[in-house]
Design a protein around this motif. Sequence first.
Motif, PDB file in Angstrom:
ATOM      1  N   ASN A 128       0.840  -1.204   0.000  1.00 22.19           N
ATOM      2  CA  ASN A 128       0.000   0.000   0.000  1.00 22.19           C
ATOM      3  C   ASN A 128       0.878   1.258   0.000  1.00 22.19           C
ATOM      4  O   ASN A 128       2.029   1.215   0.416  1.00 22.19           O
ATOM      5  N   SER A 130       2.682   4.460   1.186  1.00 20.09           N
ATOM      6  CA  SER A 130       3.269   4.680   2.514  1.00 20.09           C
ATOM      7  C   SER A 130       4.372   5.719   2.413  1.00 20.09           C
ATOM      8  O   SER A 130       5.059   5.792   1.394  1.00 20.09           O
ATOM      9  N   VAL A 138       0.665   2.569   6.673  1.00 20.41           N
ATOM     10  CA  VAL A 138      -0.145   2.661   5.456  1.00 20.41           C
ATOM     11  C   VAL A 138      -0.903   3.991   5.387  1.00 20.41           C
ATOM     12  O   VAL A 138      -1.472   4.443   6.379  1.00 20.41           O
ATOM     13  N   ASP A 140      -3.085   4.513   2.531  1.00 17.02           N
ATOM     14  CA  ASP A 140      -4.321   4.232   1.802  1.00 17.02           C
ATOM     15  C   ASP A 140      -4.442   2.723   1.638  1.00 17.02           C
ATOM     16  O   ASP A 140      -3.640   2.101   0.937  1.00 17.02           O
ATOM     17  N   TYR A 141      -5.458   2.149   2.302  1.00 21.02           N
ATOM     18  CA  TYR A 141      -5.602   0.685   2.294  1.00 21.02           C
ATOM     19  C   TYR A 141      -6.205   0.143   1.000  1.00 21.02           C
ATOM     20  O   TYR A 141      -6.252  -1.067   0.800  1.00 21.02           O
ATOM     21  N   VAL A 144      -2.343   0.686  -4.321  1.00 20.11           N
ATOM     22  CA  VAL A 144      -0.985   0.146  -4.253  1.00 20.11           C
ATOM     23  C   VAL A 144       0.021   1.298  -4.356  1.00 20.11           C
ATOM     24  O   VAL A 144      -0.268   2.359  -4.919  1.00 20.11           O
ATOM     25  N   ASN A 145       1.181   1.056  -3.818  1.00 21.82           N
ATOM     26  CA  ASN A 145       2.281   2.020  -3.853  1.00 21.82           C
ATOM     27  C   ASN A 145       2.687   2.261  -5.303  1.00 21.82           C
ATOM     28  O   ASN A 145       3.091   1.334  -5.997  1.00 21.82           O
ATOM     29  N   HIS A 181      -1.911   9.130   7.139  1.00 21.53           N
ATOM     30  CA  HIS A 181      -3.226   8.673   6.658  1.00 21.53           C
ATOM     31  C   HIS A 181      -4.239   9.810   6.859  1.00 21.53           C
ATOM     32  O   HIS A 181      -4.220  10.470   7.899  1.00 21.53           O
ATOM     33  N   TRP A 254      -9.789  -6.598  -0.876  1.00 29.38           N
ATOM     34  CA  TRP A 254      -8.624  -7.345  -1.385  1.00 29.38           C
ATOM     35  C   TRP A 254      -8.971  -8.786  -1.722  1.00 29.38           C
ATOM     36  O   TRP A 254      -8.439  -9.353  -2.676  1.00 29.38           O
TER      37      TRP A 254
END
Length: 574
Positions: A128, A130, A138, A140-141, A144-145, A181, A254
């Motif tokens: 995520n 970071s 994290v 944003d859950y 993706v990074n 966050h 997910w």
Amino acid sequence: MLMKRQNTKRCFLLLIWFVVLLLTASCSGITQDASSSVEPTSTQTPTPKPTSAPLCVTPNSGQIDSSELGWWNDVVFYEIFVRSFYDSDGDGIGDFNGIVEKLDYLNDGDSTTTDDLGITGIWLMPINPSPSYHGYDVMDYFAVNEEYGTMEDFQNLLDEAHQRGIKVIIDMVLNHTSSHHPWFQEASTNSDSPYRDYYIWEDPAPSFDSPWGTDVWYRIDTGSYYAIFWAGMPDLNYTNPKVTEEMQEVIRFWLEDVGVDGFRLDAIKHLIEEGEIQENTLATHKWWEGFYDYYNSINPEAFTVGEAWSSTSEVLKYIGDEVNIAFEFNTAGAILKSARLGSKQYISEAHQLITRSYPPHQYATFITNHDQPRVMSELMRNIGQAKTAASLLLTGPGVPFLYYGEEVGQTGRKPDENIRTPMQWSDGTNAGFTTASLPWKSPQGDYKDWNVATQTGDADSLLSQYRALIHARNEYPALRIGNLLELPTSERGLYAFLRYTTDQTLLVLINMSDKPIRDYRFCLSEGDLEIGTAHEILWGLEVSSPDLNNNGGFDNYQPLEELEAYTTYIIELK
Ligand SMILES: [Ca+2]
Ligand SMILES: [Ca+2]
Ligand SMILES: [Ca+2]
Ligand SMILES: [Ca+2]
């Protein structure tokens, strides 16, 4: 007077010692009944003599109930730090497409080829967005990074892995968010925000510290918040049902929308605090029970492995109704210690403890992970000991996890960045990890000698040992889900045991000492053997067959005249 007191004290100590002896004796009696056991008449270790008759053992008749097993019991997992695995676009940072390019190295999806590593599961460290390089905070859950790629790239990685029969689980960090966050940004600046109660605030801040003695309360303008690891990772407040709801949606997303096979769950023991008690609380267990029901309702095939860095007696409380399995830190330490000291004592004790404590094979084994010094550093570059550790991991019970680079003997000690350096693919520039002139982090200085390309064609290499062991594990169910029965010998450096199911019996021999072993014999008072043949499956060596006794066992069996130093053999007996 003084003399007398000392005498009394000595008598008292003797008495205590005697009681302890008695207790130990009765406890080990219980142990033997509960696990597959050495015959009570022969538990005393004999004086090592070359000609002494071997101690006889009898298998436990109880077979493992396969309904207690899950698909994870057939998997060998491989932990990947995406940033360090392989850089596909030359920006110096590993990415999803880089993993796709290297999937054939991990498992080409063709069971007839054995020049791949053969792993069948991947654990990706946090993917995520970071603010940190490692991602355990994290922002944003649901994304993706972007340094690792797009969500499409990740979906592609999932598809390509699944096509090769590789399961993919991702790291899920639920205990805390990043201080960056949006929830925390809002909560920390506005005391009236609905997000305020997503975190833990107290005024004035209590004075207690973390279990390891660091600050946990951090003062800002609007109050003091709780963060067990550090200020940048504020703990979420799971006594607020809203937080639970938010995270259920994350889990659903997910599993259902993206399609991962499960999660590695970070820091599960710290979820809910009860006053100053900050680990393994009742409220924490209760919360994970609800979590277990929730993710199983989304997908009954979903899998979780928890990180509860505690003793076995604490870890096992999480198993089966909160998470599927959890990491066995005690066994990991025992593998290292046995390999380092060339003595089976530690791993033998660990195996006895886990086989009698957990439901059959419901635990994750490993040697070291991304939070610990690398195996090869712990073993001071002793490749023989590294091979022993690999053998103990991959022939043992449970669900094994490797840490990327372990299979080629990568080194690294703390600080953490140094145990998470780029994968060593070749002796080329930057170890073949990236074409960028500046990788995010330099590979270890010894990569020219320790890399995938150099070890690939070398039958004696550590990589070849890992490949052979993993392929054997994939091929023989007894290695994955069989019972374990130790065959005692007087050699402390020889760990010998059976792994067996109703229709497969394997004899595993691990000489963890630095010397060849010749004087050893095995006795199995009864078993399922019918024809008396032996076939070595790791290296295809010629071995002697056992003379079967009337009960399907053997009395005096020596499969190989000599077991070379630091070697492992797996022999199928019929
Ligand atoms: Ca990249
Ligand atoms: Ca293959
Ligand atoms: Ca917490
Ligand atoms: Ca429980």
